[in-house]
Motif scaffolding. Structure first.
Motif, PDB file in Angstrom:
ATOM      1  N   PHE A   1       0.294  -1.084   0.248  1.00  9.87           N
ATOM      2  CA  PHE A   1       0.419   0.036   0.220  1.00  9.87           C
ATOM      3  C   PHE A   1       0.680   1.235  -0.099  1.00  9.87           C
ATOM      4  CE2 PHE A   1      -3.242  -3.076   0.497  1.00  9.87           C
ATOM      5  CZ  PHE A   1      -3.100  -3.703   2.135  1.00  9.87           C
ATOM      6  N   GLY A   2       0.666   1.930  -0.880  1.00 12.90           N
ATOM      7  CA  GLY A   2       0.982   3.647  -0.750  1.00 12.90           C
ATOM      8  C   GLY A   2       1.235   4.495  -1.898  1.00 12.90           C
ATOM      9  N   ALA A   3       1.656   5.312  -1.728  1.00 11.64           N
ATOM     10  CA  ALA A   3       0.714   6.654  -2.597  1.00 11.64           C
ATOM     11  C   ALA A   3       2.580   6.838  -3.564  1.00 11.64           C
ATOM     12  CB  ALA A   3       0.485   8.389  -1.528  1.00 11.64           C
ATOM     13  N   ASP A   4       3.379   6.176  -3.502  1.00 10.49           N
ATOM     14  CA  ASP A   4       4.869   6.554  -4.202  1.00 10.49           C
ATOM     15  C   ASP A   4       4.943   5.285  -5.224  1.00 10.49           C
ATOM     16  OD1 ASP A   4       8.113   5.996  -3.106  1.00 10.49           O
ATOM     17  OD2 ASP A   4       7.160   6.175  -5.216  1.00 10.49           O
ATOM     18  N   SER A   5       4.336   6.012  -7.338  1.00  9.78           N
ATOM     19  CA  SER A   5       4.214   5.265  -7.874  1.00  9.78           C
ATOM     20  C   SER A   5       5.438   4.011  -8.106  1.00  9.78           C
ATOM     21  CB  SER A   5       4.446   6.339  -9.325  1.00  9.78           C
ATOM     22  OG  SER A   5       5.768   6.601  -9.164  1.00  9.78           O
ATOM     23  N   ARG A   6       6.360   4.397  -7.478  1.00 10.40           N
ATOM     24  CA  ARG A   6       7.748   3.078  -7.488  1.00 10.40           C
ATOM     25  C   ARG A   6       7.620   1.759  -6.898  1.00 10.40           C
ATOM     26  NH1 ARG A   6      12.776   6.765  -5.427  1.00 10.40           N
ATOM     27  NH2 ARG A   6      10.528   7.748  -3.433  1.00 10.40           N
ATOM     28  N   MET A   7       6.000   1.733  -6.304  1.00 15.06           N
ATOM     29  CA  MET A   7       5.884   0.823  -5.460  1.00 15.06           C
ATOM     30  C   MET A   7       5.235  -0.248  -6.257  1.00 15.06           C
ATOM     31  SD  MET A   7       4.781   2.540  -2.122  1.00 15.06           S
ATOM     32  CE  MET A   7       4.009   1.413  -1.090  1.00 15.06           C
ATOM     33  N   TYR A   8       4.433   0.111  -6.849  1.00 14.61           N
ATOM     34  CA  TYR A   8       3.418  -0.434  -8.099  1.00 14.61           C
ATOM     35  C   TYR A   8       4.274  -1.419  -9.168  1.00 14.61           C
ATOM     36  CZ  TYR A   8       0.168   1.673  -5.520  1.00 14.61           C
ATOM     37  OH  TYR A   8      -0.910   2.878  -4.523  1.00 14.61           O
ATOM     38  N   ASP A   9       4.046  -2.348  -9.386  1.00 20.27           N
ATOM     39  CA  ASP A   9       4.483  -3.075 -10.664  1.00 20.27           C
ATOM     40  C   ASP A   9       4.310  -2.764 -11.936  1.00 20.27           C
ATOM     41  OD1 ASP A   9       4.441  -4.670  -7.427  1.00 20.27           O
ATOM     42  OD2 ASP A   9       6.331  -4.356  -8.084  1.00 20.27           O
ATOM     43  N   TYR A  10       2.380  -2.881 -11.577  1.00 23.71           N
ATOM     44  CA  TYR A  10       1.527  -3.345 -12.944  1.00 23.71           C
ATOM     45  C   TYR A  10       0.753  -2.607 -13.039  1.00 23.71           C
ATOM     46  CZ  TYR A  10       3.353  -8.039 -11.716  1.00 23.71           C
ATOM     47  OH  TYR A  10       3.925  -8.749 -11.219  1.00 23.71           O
ATOM     48  N   TRP A  11       0.714  -1.142 -14.688  1.00 19.44           N
ATOM     49  CA  TRP A  11       0.570   0.210 -15.189  1.00 19.44           C
ATOM     50  C   TRP A  11      -0.716  -0.859 -15.943  1.00 19.44           C
ATOM     51  CZ3 TRP A  11       0.656   4.384 -12.696  1.00 19.44           C
ATOM     52  CH2 TRP A  11       2.149   4.460 -11.816  1.00 19.44           C
ATOM     53  N   GLY A  12      -1.436   0.071 -16.145  1.00 19.07           N
ATOM     54  CA  GLY A  12      -2.847   0.104 -17.616  1.00 19.07           C
ATOM     55  C   GLY A  12      -1.992   0.266 -18.161  1.00 19.07           C
ATOM     56  N   GLN A  13      -2.953   1.898 -19.044  1.00 14.66           N
ATOM     57  CA  GLN A  13      -2.752   2.206 -20.896  1.00 14.66           C
ATOM     58  C   GLN A  13      -3.131   3.683 -20.292  1.00 14.66           C
ATOM     59  OE1 GLN A  13      -5.257   0.672 -20.244  1.00 14.66           O
ATOM     60  NE2 GLN A  13      -6.767   1.337 -21.689  1.00 14.66           N
ATOM     61  N   GLY A  14      -3.884   3.746 -19.468  1.00 12.83           N
ATOM     62  CA  GLY A  14      -4.457   5.445 -19.061  1.00 12.83           C
ATOM     63  C   GLY A  14      -5.264   5.128 -20.038  1.00 12.83           C
ATOM     64  N   THR A  15      -6.739   6.497 -19.677  1.00 11.04           N
ATOM     65  CA  THR A  15      -7.130   6.763 -20.668  1.00 11.04           C
ATOM     66  C   THR A  15      -6.936   8.637 -19.741  1.00 11.04           C
ATOM     67  OG1 THR A  15      -9.584   7.308 -20.418  1.00 11.04           O
ATOM     68  CG2 THR A  15      -8.447   6.432 -17.365  1.00 11.04           C
ATOM     69  N   GLN A  16      -7.668   9.120 -21.089  1.00  8.23           N
ATOM     70  CA  GLN A  16      -7.215  10.828 -21.015  1.00  8.23           C
ATOM     71  C   GLN A  16      -8.504  11.152 -20.433  1.00  8.23           C
ATOM     72  OE1 GLN A  16      -5.377  12.760 -22.463  1.00  8.23           O
ATOM     73  NE2 GLN A  16      -6.588  14.234 -21.047  1.00  8.23           N
ATOM     74  N   VAL A  17      -8.811  12.186 -19.496  1.00 10.03           N
ATOM     75  CA  VAL A  17     -10.383  12.837 -19.298  1.00 10.03           C
ATOM     76  C   VAL A  17      -9.245  14.237 -19.090  1.00 10.03           C
ATOM     77  CG1 VAL A  17     -11.154  13.436 -16.971  1.00 10.03           C
ATOM     78  CG2 VAL A  17     -10.437  11.142 -17.186  1.00 10.03           C
ATOM     79  N   THR A  18     -10.439  15.145 -19.457  1.00 10.95           N
ATOM     80  CA  THR A  18     -10.156  16.532 -19.841  1.00 10.95           C
ATOM     81  C   THR A  18     -11.276  16.743 -19.100  1.00 10.95           C
ATOM     82  OG1 THR A  18      -9.138  16.033 -22.268  1.00 10.95           O
ATOM     83  CG2 THR A  18     -10.836  18.595 -21.609  1.00 10.95           C
ATOM     84  N   VAL A  19     -11.309  18.130 -18.636  1.00  4.59           N
ATOM     85  CA  VAL A  19     -12.373  19.006 -18.261  1.00  4.59           C
ATOM     86  C   VAL A  19     -12.269  20.521 -18.208  1.00  4.59           C
ATOM     87  CG1 VAL A  19     -13.392  19.440 -15.609  1.00  4.59           C
ATOM     88  CG2 VAL A  19     -12.096  18.056 -16.094  1.00  4.59           C
TER      89      VAL A  19
END
Length: 121
Positions: free
Chosen positions: A101-119
């Motif tokens: 558990f954590g807020a540091d991106s370096r702790m995360y091993d697997y990533w999705g491709q991303g989705t764009q949010v525009t406001v």
């Protein structure tokens, strides 16, 4: 673990949007799913995370009270409900899986491709 983020789009300020992160593969190897975002010209920043049981959640101060993260274990899916959206929320949103558990991106091993949010304002 494979992650598929979806649900992004173009909305006006103060609108709501729900992002989904569908996980597949060895999902039992991860304990938490986090959402991060990256705006143009800026570094990737933490948004929120949740453990798979849903008992633990944590939010960045910038989204606290406006965003809600939740999980549906039966569907292996984590959601990010975003309300009262602001132009500064515009970014590519990524979901990621971690054994910790954590807020540091370096702790995360697997990533999705991303989705764009525009406001828009």
């Amino acid at each position: 673990v494979q992650l598929q983020a979806s649900g992004g789009g173009l909305v006006q300020a103060r609108a709501s949007l729900r992002l989904s992160c569908a996980a597949s593969g060895r999902t039992f190897s991860s304990r938490a799913i986090g959402w991060f975002r990256q705006a143009p010209g800026k570094e990737r920043e933490f948004v929120a995370f949740i453990n798979w049981s849903g008992g633990t959640t944590y939010y960045a101060d910038s989204v606290k009270g406006r965003f809600t993260i939740s999980s549906d274990n039966a569907k292996n899916t984590v959601y990010l409900q975003m309300s009262s959206l602001r132009p500064e929320d515009t970014a590519v949103y990524y979901c990621a899986a971690s054994r910790r558990f954590g807020a540091d991106s370096r702790m995360y091993d697997y990533w999705g491709q991303g989705t764009q949010v525009t406001v828009s304002s």
